[in-house]
Design an enzyme around this catalytic site. Sequence first.
Site, PDB file in Angstrom:
ATOM      1  N   ASP A 176     -29.789  33.996 -43.249  1.00 51.16           N
ATOM      2  CA  ASP A 176     -29.576  35.387 -42.801  1.00 51.16           C
ATOM      3  C   ASP A 176     -28.173  35.594 -42.232  1.00 51.16           C
ATOM      4  O   ASP A 176     -27.715  36.737 -42.134  1.00 51.16           O
ATOM      5  CB  ASP A 176     -30.607  35.783 -41.735  1.00 51.16           C
ATOM      6  CG  ASP A 176     -32.033  35.545 -42.188  1.00 51.16           C
ATOM      7  OD1 ASP A 176     -32.254  35.507 -43.410  1.00 51.16           O
ATOM      8  OD2 ASP A 176     -32.911  35.388 -41.326  1.00 51.16           O
ATOM      9  N   GLY A 224     -33.253  38.533 -45.410  1.00 50.08           N
ATOM     10  CA  GLY A 224     -32.296  38.795 -44.331  1.00 50.08           C
ATOM     11  C   GLY A 224     -32.944  38.970 -42.979  1.00 50.08           C
ATOM     12  O   GLY A 224     -32.263  39.039 -41.971  1.00 50.08           O
ATOM     13  N   GLY A 272     -36.931  28.943 -40.251  1.00 50.02           N
ATOM     14  CA  GLY A 272     -36.866  28.912 -41.719  1.00 50.02           C
ATOM     15  C   GLY A 272     -35.883  27.857 -42.202  1.00 50.02           C
ATOM     16  O   GLY A 272     -34.849  27.641 -41.571  1.00 50.02           O
ATOM     17  N   GLY A 282     -21.836  43.994 -58.087  1.00 49.60           N
ATOM     18  CA  GLY A 282     -21.427  45.352 -58.465  1.00 49.60           C
ATOM     19  C   GLY A 282     -22.572  46.336 -58.405  1.00 49.60           C
ATOM     20  O   GLY A 282     -22.698  47.216 -59.274  1.00 49.60           O
ATOM     21  N   ARG A 293     -29.385  41.825 -64.470  1.00 52.73           N
ATOM     22  CA  ARG A 293     -28.421  42.784 -65.025  1.00 52.73           C
ATOM     23  C   ARG A 293     -28.448  42.751 -66.560  1.00 52.73           C
ATOM     24  O   ARG A 293     -28.373  43.789 -67.211  1.00 52.73           O
ATOM     25  CB  ARG A 293     -27.009  42.461 -64.514  1.00 52.73           C
ATOM     26  CG  ARG A 293     -25.930  43.329 -65.129  1.00 52.73           C
ATOM     27  CD  ARG A 293     -24.575  42.950 -64.575  1.00 52.73           C
ATOM     28  NE  ARG A 293     -24.370  43.518 -63.255  1.00 52.73           N
ATOM     29  CZ  ARG A 293     -23.884  44.751 -63.056  1.00 52.73           C
ATOM     30  NH1 ARG A 293     -23.568  45.520 -64.074  1.00 52.73           N
ATOM     31  NH2 ARG A 293     -23.720  45.202 -61.851  1.00 52.73           N
TER      32      ARG A 293
HETATM   33  P1  ATP Z   1     -34.992  31.970 -38.678  1.00 58.93           P
HETATM   34  O1  ATP Z   1     -33.686  32.678 -38.515  1.00 58.93           O
HETATM   35  O2  ATP Z   1     -35.076  31.204 -39.922  1.00 58.93           O
HETATM   36  O3  ATP Z   1     -36.193  32.849 -38.423  1.00 58.93           O
HETATM   37  P2  ATP Z   1     -35.385  30.949 -36.016  1.00 58.93           P
HETATM   38  O4  ATP Z   1     -34.965  29.710 -35.327  1.00 58.93           O
HETATM   39  O5  ATP Z   1     -34.900  32.243 -35.417  1.00 58.93           O
HETATM   40  O6  ATP Z   1     -35.008  30.813 -37.540  1.00 58.93           O
HETATM   41  P3  ATP Z   1     -38.074  31.440 -35.015  1.00 58.93           P
HETATM   42  O7  ATP Z   1     -39.371  31.426 -35.732  1.00 58.93           O
HETATM   43  O8  ATP Z   1     -37.677  32.679 -34.299  1.00 58.93           O
HETATM   44  O9  ATP Z   1     -36.982  30.983 -36.096  1.00 58.93           O
HETATM   45  O10 ATP Z   1     -38.046  30.255 -33.938  1.00 58.93           O
HETATM   46  C1  ATP Z   1     -38.346  28.929 -34.322  1.00 58.93           C
HETATM   47  C2  ATP Z   1     -39.125  28.250 -33.213  1.00 58.93           C
HETATM   48  O11 ATP Z   1     -38.333  28.236 -32.019  1.00 58.93           O
HETATM   49  C3  ATP Z   1     -40.401  28.958 -32.801  1.00 58.93           C
HETATM   50  O12 ATP Z   1     -41.494  28.657 -33.615  1.00 58.93           O
HETATM   51  C4  ATP Z   1     -40.613  28.414 -31.400  1.00 58.93           C
HETATM   52  O13 ATP Z   1     -41.146  27.103 -31.440  1.00 58.93           O
HETATM   53  C5  ATP Z   1     -39.184  28.351 -30.881  1.00 58.93           C
HETATM   54  N1  ATP Z   1     -38.899  29.594 -30.146  1.00 58.93           N
HETATM   55  C6  ATP Z   1     -38.639  30.808 -30.648  1.00 58.93           C
HETATM   56  N2  ATP Z   1     -38.453  31.723 -29.670  1.00 58.93           N
HETATM   57  C7  ATP Z   1     -38.623  31.060 -28.510  1.00 58.93           C
HETATM   58  C8  ATP Z   1     -38.565  31.436 -27.138  1.00 58.93           C
HETATM   59  N3  ATP Z   1     -38.295  32.691 -26.759  1.00 58.93           N
HETATM   60  N4  ATP Z   1     -38.788  30.488 -26.221  1.00 58.93           N
HETATM   61  C9  ATP Z   1     -39.047  29.220 -26.591  1.00 58.93           C
HETATM   62  N5  ATP Z   1     -39.109  28.807 -27.868  1.00 58.93           N
HETATM   63  C10 ATP Z   1     -38.908  29.699 -28.813  1.00 58.93           C
END
Ligand code: ATP
Length: 325
Positions: A132, A175, A16, A190, A159
């Site tokens: 988040d 989140g 994101g 608040g 509010r």
């Molecule tokens: P946000 O907190 O905004 O969700 P994030 O980095 O956790 O960010 P994810 O969608 O979980 O977002 O991961 C982003 C990209 O990272 C995935 O689309 C994938 O390409 C790669 N990725 C996620 N998990 C794995 C994994 N276990 N192994 C390899 N690549 C991964």
Amino acid sequence: METKKAKRIGVLTSGGDAPGMNAAIRAVVRSALHGGMQVMGVHHGYNGLINGDIVEMNVRSVSEILHRGGTILYTARCKEFRTHEGVLKAKENCEKFGIDGLVVIGGDGSFRGARDLSIEGIPCVGIPGTIDNDISCSDYCIGFDTALNTAVEAVDRLRDTSQSHDRCNVVEIMGHGAGHLALEVGIACGASAIWVNEIEFSPDKDIVDRIMTTGKTGKHHFIVIVGEGITDVHALAKYIEEKTGVESRATVLGHIQRGGTPTAKDRVMATQLGNYAVGLLEKGIGNRVVVIKEDHVEDFDILEALKMKKSINQKLYEVAKTINI
Ligand code: ATP
């Protein structure tokens, strides 16, 4: 994991988007150029590494972006990168484009990907960028402060109308299962009740009873903050109205929280983290996550970082309960 010194690094944003990612990209590009390295911008997260959507960046490529939300490199979620074949394709493209070190700006999923690529021999350094604020090893993640201020401004507007109509406004805050943003929004606004995943909560006791009790002291309008994914806020508003007789409305702030001009805090944090990340790659160090710990920038092994648990600030929650009456 120590490897050879990087001469040409890549930078990408993944997962994101978060306000301040551009400030981090800018810091990475200019720090690397300052250190005599070349920089390649990878578009659309890991997709760009797999497809070769990669462009060279210079000092002017990152002009006029410090104050802009979103990410000039675009971001994406890439299913293929979760497979070993996908990681190998990305590695091949790194070699083809001469990328021998990579900065990954994103959340924990993105760091898992960075670890996989580090194992294949391309040193990667992660920078926490997610509104988040749920990266356990870091006190702070880029985008949190901006999202917090955006959400607070929106709830302040609600509010006004809530007060004018003697209503209860239920507001869902983003989140991704973590309550850090919702908790701080609730405190800054608040809110009469703050419902987050991490803390035991009863809608009857913590919302309905509270509205009835504080209503007797002359309070006629109420804000209820609910973390994303906990419950259907529209159904909750209906329930509150039925139980209390107070007219209730629900609002999902949604992606509004992800956009907008980054605050000064986010720009400063992003600049520090970006500069530090390049310093690691310059020394040939990969498989690390760069973090903020008690106002210092530090780095952790990615695997270690992913194992850590981030707890919610329970004390802050108790303070809110005491004061928001
Ligand atoms: P946000 O907190 O905004 O969700 P994030 O980095 O956790 O960010 P994810 O969608 O979980 O977002 O991961 C982003 C990209 O990272 C995935 O689309 C994938 O390409 C790669 N990725 C996620 N998990 C794995 C994994 N276990 N192994 C390899 N690549 C991964």
